[in-house]
Design a protein around this motif. Structure first.
Motif, short mmCIF file in Angstrom:
data_model
loop_
_atom_site.label_atom_id
_atom_site.label_comp_id
_atom_site.label_asym_id
_atom_site.label_seq_id
_atom_site.Cartn_x
_atom_site.Cartn_y
_atom_site.Cartn_z
N PHE A 125 0.79 -1.23 0.00
CA PHE A 125 0.00 0.00 0.00
C PHE A 125 0.83 1.29 0.00
O PHE A 125 0.41 2.28 -0.58
N ASN A 156 1.51 6.32 7.55
CA ASN A 156 0.66 6.03 8.71
C ASN A 156 0.37 7.24 9.59
O ASN A 156 -0.58 7.22 10.37
N VAL A 213 -6.48 9.01 5.74
CA VAL A 213 -6.77 8.55 4.38
C VAL A 213 -6.84 9.74 3.43
O VAL A 213 -6.24 9.74 2.35
N PRO A 248 -4.62 5.03 8.39
CA PRO A 248 -4.46 3.76 7.69
C PRO A 248 -4.45 2.54 8.61
O PRO A 248 -4.96 1.48 8.24
N GLN A 262 -7.16 -0.09 2.66
CA GLN A 262 -5.88 0.59 2.44
C GLN A 262 -5.49 0.56 0.96
O GLN A 262 -5.00 1.56 0.42
N CYS A 282 -7.45 3.04 -0.86
CA CYS A 282 -6.87 4.36 -0.62
C CYS A 282 -5.68 4.59 -1.55
O CYS A 282 -5.53 5.68 -2.13
#
Length: 228
Positions: A92, A96, A100, A139, A147, A150
């Motif tokens: 992904f 973090n 999002v 996330p 994820q 996203c």
């Protein structure tokens, strides 16, 4: 859209050198969705990185429409990525510490797109991916499939026509992986050109063409599928 002519890439020197790509030639038409398969170390990810200008070849030609990519300098390659390429990775590659929404917005901020337009693009992409309601989530608080949605939204928001996906379903269960492939197929139908590196023959079979790499070369075997 894309023409590669005798692309070579070597890592290291002397006896420890690894010849990752050997005289790779390839044409990708606009609007195609293709898969690249092969064993680990066959050169799949190296080829994808060169297509996305994350790495440069040692020799050979890379033509993207009328752009001679192989002649571009570092800053020009950086601009090329921003203007033309969206990336989707197995794990992904989300940040973090950002929500999002912020993950999708970040590339647009780097491009100095006005805040109002950024907001419109981000929410449009999140809506298309079915995760608009997760915009304020971190996330770590959403599922792997969410994820990856996203990550695809991030690629979409930039408006780039080429999407490069490196094992996009590799970290997902079968059902979630199929959902991600549904999304990529829909994007292809909307005109996006998509190149997927995968180990999974079921994923590859959902593309229009499968190339097989072995020892840094594209093999003679090419599977083509009629998608109606």
């Amino acid at each position: 859209m894309i023409t590669l002519n005798k692309i070579n890439k070597t890592y290291g020197h002397g006896e420890s050198a690894t010849h990752a790509l050997k005289d790779v030639s390839l044409e990708i038409k606009e609007g195609e969705m293709i898969a690249i398969m092969g064993t680990s170390g066959s050169g799949k990810s190296t080829l994808l990185n060169i297509l996305g200008c994350m790495d440069q070849s040692d020799s050979g030609e890379y033509l993207y429409r009328d752009i001679e990519v192989h002649k571009q300098k570092n800053q020009q390659l950086h601009q090329f990525r921003k203007d033309h390429v969206g990336f989707v990775f197995q794990h992904f590659a989300l940040m973090n510490q950002y929500t999002v929404y912020e993950n999708v917005e970040l590339p647009l901020s780097i491009q100095n797109i006005p805040k109002k337009e950024r907001k419109e693009r981000v929410y449009e992409a999140l809506t298309q991916m079915g995760i608009r309601d997760l915009a304020k989530k971190m996330p770590s608080k959403i599922s792997g499939g969410q994820q990856q949605r996203c990550a695809i939204a991030r690629a979409l928001a930039s408006g780039n026509e080429l999407i490069l996906a490196d094992e996009p379903t590799g970290a997902l269960d079968v059902n979630t992986g199929n959902e991600i492939m549904d999304i990529l197929e829909d994007l292809n139908k909307q005109g996006k050109t998509i190149v997927i590196v995968t180990h999974d023959p079921k994923i590859a079979a959902r593309t229009q063409r499968v190339l097989y790499m072995e020892d840094g070369r594209i093999g003679d075997r090419v599977d083509e599928f009629d998608k109606e």
